[in-house]
Write a protein that holds these residues in place. Structure first.
Motif, PDB file in Angstrom:
ATOM      1  N   LEU A 105       0.822  -1.207   0.000  1.00 53.07           N
ATOM      2  CA  LEU A 105       0.000   0.000   0.000  1.00 53.07           C
ATOM      3  C   LEU A 105       0.859   1.261   0.000  1.00 53.07           C
ATOM      4  O   LEU A 105       0.553   2.239  -0.691  1.00 53.07           O
ATOM      5  CB  LEU A 105      -0.936  -0.006   1.207  1.00 53.07           C
ATOM      6  CG  LEU A 105      -2.091  -1.005   1.155  1.00 53.07           C
ATOM      7  CD1 LEU A 105      -2.881  -0.981   2.450  1.00 53.07           C
ATOM      8  CD2 LEU A 105      -3.011  -0.703  -0.027  1.00 53.07           C
ATOM      9  N   LYS A 106       1.924   1.268   0.779  1.00 42.35           N
ATOM     10  CA  LYS A 106       2.763   2.460   0.870  1.00 42.35           C
ATOM     11  C   LYS A 106       3.531   2.702  -0.418  1.00 42.35           C
ATOM     12  O   LYS A 106       3.687   3.847  -0.857  1.00 42.35           O
ATOM     13  CB  LYS A 106       3.733   2.324   2.047  1.00 42.35           C
ATOM     14  CG  LYS A 106       3.038   2.340   3.401  1.00 42.35           C
ATOM     15  CD  LYS A 106       4.054   2.257   4.537  1.00 42.35           C
ATOM     16  CE  LYS A 106       3.350   2.285   5.892  1.00 42.35           C
ATOM     17  NZ  LYS A 106       4.314   2.177   7.018  1.00 42.35           N
TER      18      LYS A 106
ATOM     19  N   ARG B 220       2.900   1.163  -3.631  1.00 46.97           N
ATOM     20  CA  ARG B 220       2.143   1.158  -4.883  1.00 46.97           C
ATOM     21  C   ARG B 220       0.653   1.396  -4.697  1.00 46.97           C
ATOM     22  O   ARG B 220      -0.083   1.486  -5.678  1.00 46.97           O
ATOM     23  CB  ARG B 220       2.350  -0.182  -5.607  1.00 46.97           C
ATOM     24  CG  ARG B 220       3.805  -0.552  -5.817  1.00 46.97           C
ATOM     25  CD  ARG B 220       3.941  -1.916  -6.464  1.00 46.97           C
ATOM     26  NE  ARG B 220       5.319  -2.373  -6.502  1.00 46.97           N
ATOM     27  CZ  ARG B 220       5.710  -3.550  -6.981  1.00 46.97           C
ATOM     28  NH1 ARG B 220       4.807  -4.388  -7.450  1.00 46.97           N
ATOM     29  NH2 ARG B 220       6.988  -3.893  -6.969  1.00 46.97           N
ATOM     30  N   GLY B 221       0.201   1.443  -3.462  1.00 49.07           N
ATOM     31  CA  GLY B 221      -1.225   1.614  -3.227  1.00 49.07           C
ATOM     32  C   GLY B 221      -2.035   0.370  -3.535  1.00 49.07           C
ATOM     33  O   GLY B 221      -3.254   0.461  -3.762  1.00 49.07           O
ATOM     34  N   LYS B 222      -1.387  -0.784  -3.551  1.00 46.71           N
ATOM     35  CA  LYS B 222      -2.045  -2.039  -3.906  1.00 46.71           C
ATOM     36  C   LYS B 222      -1.721  -3.128  -2.885  1.00 46.71           C
ATOM     37  O   LYS B 222      -0.748  -3.044  -2.143  1.00 46.71           O
ATOM     38  CB  LYS B 222      -1.597  -2.526  -5.293  1.00 46.71           C
ATOM     39  CG  LYS B 222      -1.823  -1.530  -6.423  1.00 46.71           C
ATOM     40  CD  LYS B 222      -3.285  -1.415  -6.811  1.00 46.71           C
ATOM     41  CE  LYS B 222      -3.456  -0.504  -8.019  1.00 46.71           C
ATOM     42  NZ  LYS B 222      -4.863  -0.370  -8.425  1.00 46.71           N
TER      43      LYS B 222
ATOM     44  N   ASP C 130      -7.149  -3.551  -5.319  1.00 42.64           N
ATOM     45  CA  ASP C 130      -7.268  -2.226  -4.719  1.00 42.64           C
ATOM     46  C   ASP C 130      -7.833  -2.370  -3.306  1.00 42.64           C
ATOM     47  O   ASP C 130      -8.770  -3.147  -3.097  1.00 42.64           O
ATOM     48  CB  ASP C 130      -8.203  -1.343  -5.545  1.00 42.64           C
ATOM     49  CG  ASP C 130      -7.612  -0.999  -6.908  1.00 42.64           C
ATOM     50  OD1 ASP C 130      -6.398  -0.743  -6.964  1.00 42.64           O
ATOM     51  OD2 ASP C 130      -8.367  -1.009  -7.903  1.00 42.64           O
TER      52      ASP C 130
END
Length: 325
Positions: A243-244, A246-248, A268
């Protein structure tokens, strides 16, 4: 004999709260401190817990909660002016029947959150927790027994489609099997049945896994198995938290022989409805170790044949001079 534990259970029952919900009301992200009090009759609450109860549940007499003395409730009354006095037909609560830990204590009762639904059904009760914290990432419906302890709801493969549509439906959840298991008393758990070979050899087809609710994505355990409930399905995979960076969030399988059928899945975070950390499995696969070794040998052989077809040279055993005459 009446104990602090029994009085605390009475408070939770009167306020229609489960132990996790009660912990949230007190400002704790994890209910372990409360469960520790509930597990042993001899455990005593800390000052911080008592102060939190005093500040949050202002209509309850804390002296009664701690010692069993005095009235259960502090009834707000007025003296004819705009000033509110706490007590029951008394100008001020006395140390003999009340206990006050903080000047923040007010005469306004702590309201039950509007989003919480409580309906008794036989020995189990249902509590709607959908909007307490972390939005849709919290389990929308949990079931509790007569002692206010969460049951473990079992979701078999056949019930998965219905679970995606009805996990906020009290009637649907009530039709699913529930049970308790020793050692799993300090959090909210759910059991899911696995399907397929994507997690072999760690998990076999139709194994059952018990997952602990993950209340925050920061609590994801890297490369550990989780049950991920999305809008489109229920997945049992190892989770990589990116998450930090790539946001995934990425999900990967354990299988080697069927790796091409089960590539890494990118998700997501907003698509995740529930997240459960798997800390136990129930399996009927009692294969002999020899069986497992044979499977590994077959995988190694298939790998060697594949490398040969691709023209990749495979290591060969070096021949030693023979001493035979």
């Amino acid at each position: 004999m009446e104990t602090f534990k029994s009085r605390l259970q009475e408070l939770l029952s009167a306020e229609n709260l489960t132990v996790p919900a009660f912990a949230i009301e007190l400002g704790y992200d994890n209910p372990e401190k409360i469960y520790r009090l509930m597990r042993d009759e001899n455990n005593k609450p800390s000052f911080d817990i008592l102060q939190a109860i005093s500040n949050k549940f202002v209509n309850w007499n804390l002296n009664w909660v701690v010692t069993g003395k005095g009235n259960k409730h502090l009834t707000p009354v007025t003296n004819g002016s705009s000033e509110t006095i706490i007590g029951s037909n008394q100008p001020e609560p006395t140390p003999a029947n009340s206990l006050k830990l903080s000047p923040k204590l007010s005469a306004t009762p702590s309201p039950t959150p509007k989003n919480r639904e409580y309906t008794p059904s036989n020995n189990n009760s249902f509590v709607n927790e959908s909007s307490l914290i972390y939005g849709a990432k919290a389990p929308q419906i949990i079931t509790i027994n007569e002692h206010g302890i969460d049951n473990i709801v079992y979701v078999p493969v056949k019930a998965r489609a219905g679970y995606l549509l009805g996990n906020g439906d009290q009637e649907y959840i009530s039709d699913l099997p529930t049970f308790r298991m020793p050692g799993l008393n300090h959090s909210t758990y759910r059991m899911f049945e696995t399907e397929g070979v994507s997690m072999a050899p760690t998990l076999s087809d139709r194994d059952r896994v018990i997952g602990q609710w993950v209340e925050n994505f920061d609590n994801i355990r890297e490369n550990r198995i989780h049950v991920v409930v999305t809008r489109s399905g229920v997945l049992v995979k190892r989770v990589l938290n990116r998450l930090k960076e790539r946001g995934k969030i990425y999900l990967k399988s354990d299988t080697i022989s069927h790796r091409h059928d089960h590539p890494i899945i990118e998700i997501d975070p907003e698509d995740i409805q529930e997240l459960w950390y798997v800390n136990m499995k129930v399996s009927s696969d009692l294969s002999e170790p020899a069986e497992i070794y044979e499977r590994v040998s077959e995988l190694e052989l298939n790998q060697q044949l594949m490398m040969k077809k691709l023209g990749i040279e495979t290591p060969r055993l070096k021949q030693k001079p023979s001493n035979d005459v």
